[in-house]
Write a protein that holds these residues in place. Structure first.
Motif, PDB file in Angstrom:
ATOM      1  N   PRO A  72       0.813  -1.214   0.000  1.00  0.00           N
ATOM      2  CA  PRO A  72       0.000   0.000   0.000  1.00  0.00           C
ATOM      3  C   PRO A  72       0.849   1.269   0.000  1.00  0.00           C
ATOM      4  CG  PRO A  72       0.108  -0.911   2.223  1.00  0.00           C
ATOM      5  CD  PRO A  72       0.961  -1.786   1.357  1.00  0.00           C
ATOM      6  N   ILE A  73       0.362   2.261  -0.747  1.00  0.00           N
ATOM      7  CA  ILE A  73       0.994   3.587  -0.730  1.00  0.00           C
ATOM      8  C   ILE A  73      -0.123   4.584  -0.422  1.00  0.00           C
ATOM      9  CG2 ILE A  73       2.248   5.322  -2.094  1.00  0.00           C
ATOM     10  CD1 ILE A  73       2.537   2.008  -3.525  1.00  0.00           C
ATOM     11  N   CYS A  74       0.107   5.452   0.551  1.00  0.00           N
ATOM     12  CA  CYS A  74      -0.938   6.380   1.003  1.00  0.00           C
ATOM     13  C   CYS A  74      -0.529   7.827   0.781  1.00  0.00           C
ATOM     14  CB  CYS A  74      -1.228   6.164   2.487  1.00  0.00           C
ATOM     15  SG  CYS A  74      -1.554   4.444   2.899  1.00  0.00           S
ATOM     16  N   GLU A  75      -1.536   8.702   0.888  1.00  0.00           N
ATOM     17  CA  GLU A  75      -1.367  10.151   0.685  1.00  0.00           C
ATOM     18  C   GLU A  75      -1.305  10.472  -0.815  1.00  0.00           C
ATOM     19  OE1 GLU A  75      -1.189  12.775   3.480  1.00  0.00           O
ATOM     20  OE2 GLU A  75      -2.417  10.972   3.750  1.00  0.00           O
ATOM     21  N   SER A  76      -2.314  11.219  -1.256  1.00  0.00           N
ATOM     22  CA  SER A  76      -2.498  11.411  -2.709  1.00  0.00           C
ATOM     23  C   SER A  76      -1.291  12.006  -3.425  1.00  0.00           C
ATOM     24  CB  SER A  76      -3.743  12.266  -2.989  1.00  0.00           C
ATOM     25  OG  SER A  76      -3.594  13.558  -2.451  1.00  0.00           O
ATOM     26  N   LEU A  77      -0.615  12.963  -2.813  1.00  0.00           N
ATOM     27  CA  LEU A  77       0.528  13.570  -3.511  1.00  0.00           C
ATOM     28  C   LEU A  77       1.731  12.632  -3.527  1.00  0.00           C
ATOM     29  CD1 LEU A  77       0.287  17.320  -2.373  1.00  0.00           C
ATOM     30  CD2 LEU A  77      -0.546  16.286  -4.492  1.00  0.00           C
TER      31      LEU A  77
END
Lengths: 230, 228
Positions: free
Chosen positions: A64-69
């Motif tokens: 998982p990768i989070c944070e839109s930017l």
């Protein structure tokens, strides 16, 4: 790495999730959208983003990768052979990152404030004034970044276009629900034109939903916002 | 030839955000001029001109072009001086995403903690943060010395700049925050980071910060009195 499965926990009502979807459209990468009801969070979301419990979450090959930017930059770096999202020059990249962070810092909060104000005219006016100030600053940023071209990113949409453009969803909702036009021609003419170009771009078209569908969600969301916390 | 005129840092030895930039410049062996801003008293015209949006330090001015926001500046330094010295961000995109995520978390946690007046709430937030960062350290370091692996990197810089301030908080508050028994990974890392060549001459020690803190409070009190 690029051939592993790609999933996005997102929602068509979320500007932050829209950013991820637009980026994948630019890169012509297929992904599975796992539609999340943010008013009733799934176990998958809570497990994938235990820190913030928010969408979007990109799951690439089970990681998982989070944070839109953060996700936008990740997409740009993993699928580097597709059209670029960030500019290539280090200074231009720094400017794009600066303004994207500014947008998240100032613009989102002020939109929420407008929606929360509801019928409270004084509060609403104050929030609208703040939003206008932010947009006037961004109008100036647009002049500098675009250098006379259609988008912040130049001839094609890029990082900063996506960062701001994803909020056009909510600009429309605010217009319908509160009767306020945030981006209008006489105040911020360049942004007004930019908004038209952005919304018409092929990578964006199927991502920003019909305003009516958004309105349905917005009404529930705003009701929750305005409820005094118990 | 002008002494490092092409790279200027509007900052202060006393600001952890400014320290981040100094650490990055040192890692890349970039010569620069530190223009000390008395940021706790007033904002200079020079600062307001270089950073009209936030009017805060640090601002890196490279060939007369300003870059603002400490983490944006650190990435800029890594990219503008690619190939000179070690890389600051990891090379793998997933590891880069994780580093950026945690750096963002640190700044966001700080912002919410500094908004709290109540000491108990602040301490609670700091400890919560340390617990998560302890886990993050285990995952990022993979048994090595730093978040960045064998070498100091982005996340080490993003967090390490606050270590002196953590010590100050412990002295003032009288309680151990970065407790070795609770956060062994982080505590070990902190010691290694503070004694690393890159950090030694840049990060102020707790006593120097305390002295500075006292000076700031006095200056602010004087300004308030003068205004009345």
């Amino acid at each position: 790495m690029g051939s592993e499965e790609v999933k996005v926990i997102g929602s068509c009502v979320s500007p932050f999730a829209a950013r991820t979807m637009i980026a994948f459209n630019i890169k012509c990468i297929e992904y599975e959208l796992i539609e999340e009801n943010i008013l009733n969070k799934s176990d998958l979301l809570l497990k994938s983003n235990p820190i913030y419990k928010k969408i979007p979450v990109l799951i690439h090959g089970q990681r998982p990768i989070c944070e839109s930017l953060v996700i936008l930059q990740y997409i740009d770096e993993v699928w580097a052979s597709g059209p670029p999202i960030l500019p290539s020059d280090p200074y231009d990249r720094a400017i794009a990152r600066f303004w994207a962070a500014y947008i998240d810092d100032k613009f989102f909060a002020v939109q929420v404030a407008i929606l929360k104000a509801g019928g409270e005219e004084g509060q609403k006016a104050a929030a609208v004034e703040k939003a206008t100030q932010v947009l006037v600053v961004l109008e100036d940023a647009f002049t500098k970044c675009s250098k006379g071209r259609k988008f912040f990113g130049g001839d094609r949409i890029g990082y900063l276009d996506i960062a701001l453009g994803s909020f056009l969803l909510w600009v429309r909702v605010i217009h319908k629900m509160c009767g306020v036009s945030l981006i209008y021609e006489c105040k911020t003419p360049k942004l007004f034109q930019w908004a038209q170009h952005f919304s018409a771009d092929a990578a964006v078209q199927d991502v920003l939903p019909e305003t009516d569908k958004l309105l349905e969600f917005a009404q529930v969301f705003v009701a929750k916002l305005r409820k005094p916390s118990g | 030839m002008a002494k490092s005129a092409s790279v200027q840092l509007l900052g202060s030895w006393a600001s952890p955000f400014s320290n981040r930039v100094q650490l990055a410049l040192k890692l890349k062996s970039v010569e620069y001029e530190l223009v000390e801003e008395a940021f706790y008293v007033s904002k200079s015209d020079r600062l307001v001109k270089a950073n009209p949006v936030y009017q805060k330090i640090p601002v890196l001015i490279h060939d007369e072009k300003p870059v603002c926001e400490s983490l944006v500046i650190v990435e800029y330094i890594d990219e503008a001086w690619t190939g000179k010295g070690p890389s600051i961000l990891p090379s793998d995109p997933y590891e880069r995403a994780i580093a950026r995520f945690w750096a963002g978390y640190i700044d966001e946690k700080l912002e919410t903690a500094s908004g709290d007046e109540e000491k108990f709430a602040v301490v609670g937030k700091v400890l919560e943060g340390f617990a998560l960062l302890e886990e993050a350290f285990a995952k990022c370091s993979k048994g090595k010395a730093f978040f960045g692996g064998d070498e100091v990197g982005y996340l080490d810089i993003a967090l390490g700049c606050f270590l002196g301030w953590v010590k100050v908080a412990e002295i003032i508050g009288g309680g151990k925050l970065l407790d070795e028994s609770k956060f062994p990974g982080l505590a070990g890392w902190a010691e290694r980071f503070l004694s690393h060549d890159v950090a030694k001459d840049i990060l102020p020690d707790a006593l120097k910060i305390l002295e500075f803190f006292g000076k700031v409070q006095a200056a602010r009190a004087a300004a308030t009195t003068a205004a009345e």
